[in-house]
Design a protein around this motif. Structure first.
Motif, PDB file in Angstrom:
ATOM      1  N   UNK A 160       9.320  44.212  62.923  1.00 37.27           N
ATOM      2  CA  UNK A 160      10.137  43.632  62.053  1.00 37.27           C
ATOM      3  C   UNK A 160       9.447  43.156  60.867  1.00 37.27           C
ATOM      4  N   UNK A 161       8.301  43.858  60.228  1.00 36.15           N
ATOM      5  CA  UNK A 161       7.735  43.434  59.119  1.00 36.15           C
ATOM      6  C   UNK A 161       8.407  43.124  57.741  1.00 36.15           C
ATOM      7  N   UNK A 162       8.016  42.164  57.185  1.00 30.42           N
ATOM      8  CA  UNK A 162       8.727  42.035  55.893  1.00 30.42           C
ATOM      9  C   UNK A 162       8.379  43.108  54.911  1.00 30.42           C
ATOM     10  N   UNK A 163       7.060  43.846  55.118  1.00 31.05           N
ATOM     11  CA  UNK A 163       6.576  44.695  54.166  1.00 31.05           C
ATOM     12  C   UNK A 163       6.192  45.985  54.938  1.00 31.05           C
ATOM     13  N   UNK A 191      18.553  49.334  52.775  1.00 33.34           N
ATOM     14  CA  UNK A 191      18.897  48.385  53.670  1.00 33.34           C
ATOM     15  C   UNK A 191      18.323  47.070  53.604  1.00 33.34           C
ATOM     16  N   UNK A 192      17.201  46.905  52.735  1.00 28.87           N
ATOM     17  CA  UNK A 192      16.690  45.492  52.315  1.00 28.87           C
ATOM     18  C   UNK A 192      15.220  45.606  52.604  1.00 28.87           C
ATOM     19  N   UNK A 193      14.609  46.669  52.967  1.00 26.05           N
ATOM     20  CA  UNK A 193      13.091  46.807  53.530  1.00 26.05           C
ATOM     21  C   UNK A 193      12.418  46.929  51.914  1.00 26.05           C
ATOM     22  N   UNK A 194      11.213  46.217  51.931  1.00 26.92           N
ATOM     23  CA  UNK A 194      10.303  46.174  50.941  1.00 26.92           C
ATOM     24  C   UNK A 194       9.508  47.212  51.136  1.00 26.92           C
ATOM     25  N   UNK A 195       9.197  48.118  50.434  1.00 25.34           N
ATOM     26  CA  UNK A 195       8.159  49.051  50.566  1.00 25.34           C
ATOM     27  C   UNK A 195       7.292  49.163  49.266  1.00 25.34           C
TER      28      UNK A 195
END
Length: 229
Positions: A160-163, A191-195
């Motif tokens: 579950x990494x933030x990035x 869905x909110x994942x920072x990429x």
């Protein structure tokens, strides 16, 4: 305003000879953004990604991710940072062919010491979410390129990494598989994942990035935010 998840300040990266790979680059990326990094070969794209991943250090300047000074970490702390705070997806998948799909996805959790039952539940959740649960016991060599990249994404998201960092994620794929991965990255960002993704694939940048920067000679030459999707 939300604090940036990535805060790169006046970063310069010089090697023994030639011009610097990064030349005083400053960049902030906020949570929930999908940033595409474009530019010709030698423009500094991979160097920037390596700085954010803690795989390389700036000659001068600072790199912070999720409130952590990445450039100040020792090797042990840097490895822990990569396990817990970022997921990485590569052009050629980097899957272990002698492990099943599930075992490949479980690797980050095992390295982090996650309880086996909790890790197994998370792996099953990801495989179902990414539409590859039917391949849970298959080996990577039996999958298509698009399916293997989905396995690589599942592995990257295991802790579950933030990035999420992606280095040419469609570069080794055919057209259909490339479209599949573009759609997947767009869904994850929605869905909110920072990429942050480095790519030469303009279709990838246009379809899933909320913001695009272009590097030229280690500097940001263009910074454009997409019209709301």
């Amino acid at each position: 305003m939300t604090d940036p998840l990535i805060d790169v300040r006046e970063v310069r990266k010089a090697y023994d000879e030639g011009p610097p790979a990064l030349d005083g680059l400053t960049l902030q990326v906020r949570p929930g953004e999908a940033l595409a990094v474009l530019g010709p070969s030698g423009s500094g794209k991979s160097t920037l990604l390596n700085m954010i991943a803690g795989l390389d250090r700036p000659t001068t300047g600072s790199v912070s991710v999720d409130g952590l000074r990445v450039d100040a970490l020792n090797e042990t702390a840097s490895a822990k940072y990569r396990r817990s705070r970022i997921g990485m997806v590569f052009q050629f998948f980097n899957l272990l062919d002698d492990l099943t799909v599930t075992d490949n996805v479980l690797l980050p959790a095992q390295l982090s010491g996650t309880a086996p039952a909790k890790a197994a539940a998370r792996a099953a959740e990801l495989l179902a979410q990414l539409g590859i649960d039917r391949h849970a016991h298959a080996y990577p060599g039996r999958l298509s390129g698009g399916e293997r990249q989905r396995v690589a994404v599942a592995r990257a998201l295991m802790n579950r990494p933030p990035l999420l960092l992606a280095d040419e994620p469609t570069g080794a794929l055919d057209t259909a598989s490339g479209t599949d991965v573009r759609n997947l990255l767009r869904e994850l960002n929605t869905a909110g994942q920072t990429i942050v993704l480095v790519t030469h694939d303009l279709a990838l940048a246009e379809s899933c990035a909320t913001r695009t920067i272009e590097l030229v000679d280690g500097r940001i030459a263009r910074d454009v935010r997409a019209v709301a999707r």
